[in-house]
Enzyme design. Structure first.
Site, PDB file in Angstrom:
ATOM      1  N   GLY A  45       0.850  -1.190   0.000  1.00 32.28           N
ATOM      2  CA  GLY A  45       0.000   0.000   0.000  1.00 32.28           C
ATOM      3  C   GLY A  45       0.884   1.239   0.000  1.00 32.28           C
ATOM      4  O   GLY A  45       2.005   1.196   0.505  1.00 32.28           O
ATOM      5  N   GLN A  50       2.990   9.903   1.450  1.00 34.79           N
ATOM      6  CA  GLN A  50       4.276   9.211   1.528  1.00 34.79           C
ATOM      7  C   GLN A  50       5.206   9.553   0.370  1.00 34.79           C
ATOM      8  O   GLN A  50       6.383   9.202   0.392  1.00 34.79           O
ATOM      9  CB  GLN A  50       4.065   7.688   1.575  1.00 34.79           C
ATOM     10  N   CYS A  96       5.540  -0.141   7.752  1.00 33.38           N
ATOM     11  CA  CYS A  96       5.174   1.005   6.920  1.00 33.38           C
ATOM     12  C   CYS A  96       6.411   1.455   6.158  1.00 33.38           C
ATOM     13  O   CYS A  96       7.491   1.544   6.744  1.00 33.38           O
ATOM     14  CB  CYS A  96       4.653   2.131   7.821  1.00 33.38           C
ATOM     15  N   LEU A  97       6.252   1.724   4.876  1.00 36.62           N
ATOM     16  CA  LEU A  97       7.403   2.147   4.071  1.00 36.62           C
ATOM     17  C   LEU A  97       8.013   3.447   4.618  1.00 36.62           C
ATOM     18  O   LEU A  97       9.193   3.708   4.408  1.00 36.62           O
ATOM     19  CB  LEU A  97       6.993   2.346   2.605  1.00 36.62           C
ATOM     20  N   HIS A 138      -4.876   1.110   7.214  1.00 31.13           N
ATOM     21  CA  HIS A 138      -3.519   1.659   7.369  1.00 31.13           C
ATOM     22  C   HIS A 138      -3.298   2.814   6.385  1.00 31.13           C
ATOM     23  O   HIS A 138      -2.804   3.873   6.770  1.00 31.13           O
ATOM     24  CB  HIS A 138      -2.495   0.531   7.144  1.00 31.13           C
ATOM     25  N   GLU A 139      -3.679   2.612   5.129  1.00 29.78           N
ATOM     26  CA  GLU A 139      -3.474   3.666   4.121  1.00 29.78           C
ATOM     27  C   GLU A 139      -4.399   4.855   4.358  1.00 29.78           C
ATOM     28  O   GLU A 139      -4.017   6.000   4.167  1.00 29.78           O
ATOM     29  CB  GLU A 139      -3.682   3.100   2.708  1.00 29.78           C
ATOM     30  N   HIS A 142      -3.026   7.227   6.733  1.00 29.40           N
ATOM     31  CA  HIS A 142      -2.005   8.122   6.161  1.00 29.40           C
ATOM     32  C   HIS A 142      -2.619   9.439   5.663  1.00 29.40           C
ATOM     33  O   HIS A 142      -2.045  10.501   5.874  1.00 29.40           O
ATOM     34  CB  HIS A 142      -1.280   7.453   4.986  1.00 29.40           C
TER      35      HIS A 142
HETATM   36 NI    NI Z   1       2.262   3.149   5.895  1.00 27.97          NI
END
Ligand code: NI
Length: 183
Positions: A45, A50, A96-97, A138-139, A142
């Protein structure tokens, strides 16, 4: 185009993102770039903040996960609004990236209903559960300016403080390109 991924400590990750007005951006190009950036980083995701864009859009691709119904779980969400979250909360170790090297257990509701536009600005309202719901939650967080670390206990946060501080200073390892807030 592959974007560097913005990491922990950048204010864009704490900001509530803005709705996208139809025609204001090249959404097809952004969709392609976001999928490309996510694939390069082996993510499942990726949300627009991000890559430094404070707009309400995220992409998901859970096809690599061996789980029922994941085979075609590749989607784009534009201007999404969570309608409800229901069911028992269950824990799962999330990563998470934007927070490389840290994974922690997060509790989330089992089922969600979400209203969103696709990349053609066609409206949908759908329900998801299990891992699909978790990825979307989760996304979605963000674009609301929330990270999974916000759910941790004060004790856990204290333990991770040093590590998170290092990410902010760029003292972390990721096998994809990152953009650190302080350099
Ligand atoms: Ni994330």
């Amino acid at each position: 185009m592959i974007y560097p991924i913005v990491v922990y400590g950048d204010p864009v990750l704490k900001r509530e993102a803005d709705d996208i007005e139809e025609g204001s951006i090249d959404i097809m190009k952004l969709r392609d770039d976001m999928f490309e950036t996510m694939e390069e980083a082996s993510g499942i995701g990726l949300a627009a903040p991000q890559i430094g864009k404070s707009i309400r859009m995220f992409v998901v691709d859970g096809r690599a996960i061996e789980d029922e119904g994941m085979e075609d779980f590749k989607k784009v969400f534009v201007n999404p609004e969570m309608v409800w979250e229901r069911g028992e909360e269950w824990a799962f170790e999330e990563g998470c990236l934007s927070i490389p090297g840290i994974r922690e257990e997060v509790f989330r509701h089992e089922t969600i209903r979400i209203n969103y536009l696709d990349e053609n600005f066609v409206e949908h309202e759908e329900e998801f559960d299990g891992m699909k719901a978790r990825i979307i939650q989760h996304e979605y967080d963000h674009i609301e300016g929330k990270l999974f670390t916000d759910y941790l206990t004060p004790f856990k946060k204290r333990i991770l403080k040093g590590k998170l501080g290092n990410i902010t200073k760029g003292k972390c390892e990721a096998d994809y390109k990152i953009k650190t807030p302080k350099k």
